[in-house]
Design a protein around this motif. Sequence first.
Motif, mmCIF file in Angstrom:
data_model
loop_
_atom_site.group_PDB
_atom_site.id
_atom_site.type_symbol
_atom_site.label_atom_id
_atom_site.label_comp_id
_atom_site.label_asym_id
_atom_site.label_seq_id
_atom_site.Cartn_x
_atom_site.Cartn_y
_atom_site.Cartn_z
ATOM 1 N N UNK A 380 54.284 44.242 54.002
ATOM 2 C CA UNK A 380 54.763 45.029 52.864
ATOM 3 C C UNK A 380 53.891 44.967 51.614
ATOM 4 N N UNK A 381 52.903 44.072 51.603
ATOM 5 C CA UNK A 381 52.166 43.847 50.364
ATOM 6 C C UNK A 381 50.653 43.939 50.569
ATOM 7 N N UNK A 382 49.978 44.289 49.492
ATOM 8 C CA UNK A 382 48.523 44.282 49.443
ATOM 9 C C UNK A 382 48.073 42.912 48.938
ATOM 10 N N UNK A 383 47.086 42.326 49.615
ATOM 11 C CA UNK A 383 46.646 40.971 49.258
ATOM 12 C C UNK A 383 45.161 40.991 48.888
ATOM 13 N N UNK A 384 44.834 40.830 47.624
ATOM 14 C CA UNK A 384 43.428 40.746 47.228
ATOM 15 C C UNK A 384 42.812 39.421 47.674
ATOM 16 N N UNK A 385 41.556 39.477 48.099
ATOM 17 C CA UNK A 385 40.837 38.286 48.563
ATOM 18 C C UNK A 385 39.583 38.121 47.717
ATOM 19 N N UNK A 386 39.469 36.982 47.073
ATOM 20 C CA UNK A 386 38.340 36.684 46.186
ATOM 21 C C UNK A 386 37.421 35.668 46.870
ATOM 22 N N UNK A 387 36.113 35.922 46.806
ATOM 23 C CA UNK A 387 35.121 34.996 47.352
ATOM 24 C C UNK A 387 34.381 34.375 46.174
ATOM 25 N N UNK A 388 34.568 33.079 45.967
ATOM 26 C CA UNK A 388 33.981 32.402 44.810
ATOM 27 C C UNK A 388 32.836 31.492 45.253
ATOM 28 N N UNK A 389 31.614 31.873 44.858
ATOM 29 C CA UNK A 389 30.468 31.022 45.166
ATOM 30 C C UNK A 389 30.452 29.780 44.275
ATOM 31 N N UNK A 390 31.034 29.925 43.083
ATOM 32 C CA UNK A 390 31.132 28.797 42.154
ATOM 33 C C UNK A 390 32.595 28.592 41.791
ATOM 34 N N UNK A 391 32.912 27.404 41.340
ATOM 35 C CA UNK A 391 34.276 27.171 40.864
ATOM 36 C C UNK A 391 34.534 28.018 39.625
ATOM 37 N N UNK A 392 35.611 28.778 39.676
ATOM 38 C CA UNK A 392 35.907 29.652 38.557
ATOM 39 C C UNK A 392 37.378 30.002 38.535
ATOM 40 N N UNK A 393 37.739 30.827 37.573
ATOM 41 C CA UNK A 393 39.160 31.117 37.376
ATOM 42 C C UNK A 393 39.643 32.341 38.138
ATOM 43 N N UNK A 394 38.727 33.093 38.768
ATOM 44 C CA UNK A 394 39.109 34.309 39.486
ATOM 45 C C UNK A 394 39.918 35.232 38.580
ATOM 46 N N UNK A 395 39.291 35.586 37.448
ATOM 47 C CA UNK A 395 39.991 36.342 36.406
ATOM 48 C C UNK A 395 40.529 37.682 36.920
ATOM 49 N N UNK A 396 39.716 38.417 37.659
ATOM 50 C CA UNK A 396 40.155 39.722 38.172
ATOM 51 C C UNK A 396 41.345 39.578 39.112
ATOM 52 N N UNK A 397 41.288 38.557 39.967
ATOM 53 C CA UNK A 397 42.373 38.308 40.908
ATOM 54 C C UNK A 397 43.687 38.066 40.170
ATOM 55 N N UNK A 398 43.636 37.254 39.135
ATOM 56 C CA UNK A 398 44.859 36.932 38.383
ATOM 57 C C UNK A 398 45.356 38.150 37.593
ATOM 58 N N UNK A 399 44.427 38.980 37.143
ATOM 59 C CA UNK A 399 44.827 40.201 36.440
ATOM 60 C C UNK A 399 45.590 41.134 37.368
ATOM 61 N N UNK A 400 45.085 41.304 38.586
ATOM 62 C CA UNK A 400 45.752 42.175 39.559
ATOM 63 C C UNK A 400 47.157 41.672 39.879
ATOM 64 N N UNK A 401 47.310 40.351 39.989
ATOM 65 C CA UNK A 401 48.608 39.769 40.336
ATOM 66 C C UNK A 401 49.596 39.877 39.169
ATOM 67 N N UNK A 402 49.111 39.630 37.972
ATOM 68 C CA UNK A 402 50.006 39.550 36.809
ATOM 69 C C UNK A 402 50.433 40.912 36.278
ATOM 70 N N UNK A 403 49.599 41.910 36.476
ATOM 71 C CA UNK A 403 49.872 43.210 35.865
ATOM 72 C C UNK A 403 50.964 43.976 36.605
ATOM 73 N N UNK A 404 51.831 44.637 35.852
ATOM 74 C CA UNK A 404 52.866 45.494 36.443
ATOM 75 C C UNK A 404 52.283 46.800 36.966
ATOM 76 N N UNK A 405 51.010 47.030 36.708
ATOM 77 C CA UNK A 405 50.366 48.277 37.164
ATOM 78 C C UNK A 405 50.068 48.274 38.657
#
Length: 459
Positions: A380-405
């Motif tokens: 039922x859901x779309x799942x974004x997958x982030x590939x991080x070469x370095x340790x980071x916050x995955x800002x785009x990933x968290x934006x997609x999850x948090x936004x009501x859009x």
Amino acid sequence: MAYLKRKADARLDEWKADPGRKPLIIKGPRQVGKTETIRRFAAQHYESVVEINFVEEPQYRTITSDGYGADAIVRNISLIDPSKRFPAGKTLLFFDEMQEFPDIATALKFFKIDGRFDVICSGSMLGIGYTRIESNSVGYKTDYEMRSLDFEEFLWARGYGDDVIDDMLGHLITARPFSAAQMDVFSSLFLDYCTLGGMPEVVASYIEKGTFEGTLKMQRQLVLDYQEDIRKYAQGLDQARILNVFNHIPVQLARENKKFQISKVAHGARFKDYRGCVEWLETSGMVNVCYCMSYPELPLKGNYDENRFKLYFGDTGLFVAMLDDEASEDLRANRNLGVYKGALYESIVSEALKKQGYDLFYYKRENSTLEQDFFVRTRNHLVPVEVKAKNGTAKSLRTLIASDSYPDIRFGIKLTAGNIGSSEHVFTAPYFTTFLLRRLIRAYDDGHAPMLDNADRQP
């Protein structure tokens, strides 16, 4: 060299066990192990194996001259080689390099109706011009696509059993971090796999010698073979353009913006002149195309811009083989990926997703830094997958999850060099577990993966 266990082995056994089986066509790029897998299966299950290679034995291209019926073809094969035997119910006809004689596809219907002999066809460039084969045998064949080894098959080759794979999946499903020893061993094995790619001959040489000795030479020869295939089979298209696209993939992947830009391939190059080149490479199995989604929502199919895409090699070993000498030596000797680190991990994840049966999609919002590497989906859901070469916050990933859009997105998956973890609706997993993502998502859909429930945003 020793035979490497393949997932295709089980698929062939299933086919043989089906009383209503149809002639089987095994497609896939060259050197992924099709012929050896079929030969091993044939030796285990048939009293007589009649193998015909239409490249090495062109005289057999006349076997349909008296018609496409089983009797006529068997008679002509026996005429060319009287030593071949055809006991009913105990014979496999194996037509290899079928792309050199696609007419044999017309005979598949008649072999199925006749029922006395099993038939398997394979070829390294079957994707090219497959429409002709499709129309000649529609309803009377089964297709199976074979690719190079995935990481699970690589682990089998290194002596690890299904119990290790099951335990690895158990860690993901229950969100149990791996021990330090497990992380060290599996991460090291995965880096070896990234360096080698999954071509059976390369992997077998590495296992036999215990070193990378000679593997780069084998990988580079494979690149030359692929380039030769382009010259041989790209009929009616601009072969130079196809070669240009193929040769530019590593360069463009190494850039920060990994979107493939036709304008960078040649001066004045226009997309409409190169569309067929990209399609040709994808159909051949040499490359995987990852399309940019129009908007991150379901459904995935049809929801993308066919003019915006990234290109990855079907086997990451090709990517490694096309690195400059210094980068390649650094990778093998010092385990250092340098400027190619992000590109290599993204490439290996794209390959793992494709080998699990996923189509590839990314998202880049116009005039924004918001970009997401890949997407998979639950029921039922779309799942974004982030590939991080370095340790980071995955800002785009968290934006997609948090936004009501983006209501179809409730949680995401981040793949890193680190251990299993979960926070703020993001589930983190090591790169080496990527091959298990489809099984993990299936467990979630079946209600057996509390880790995603914990990472999930409740309605």
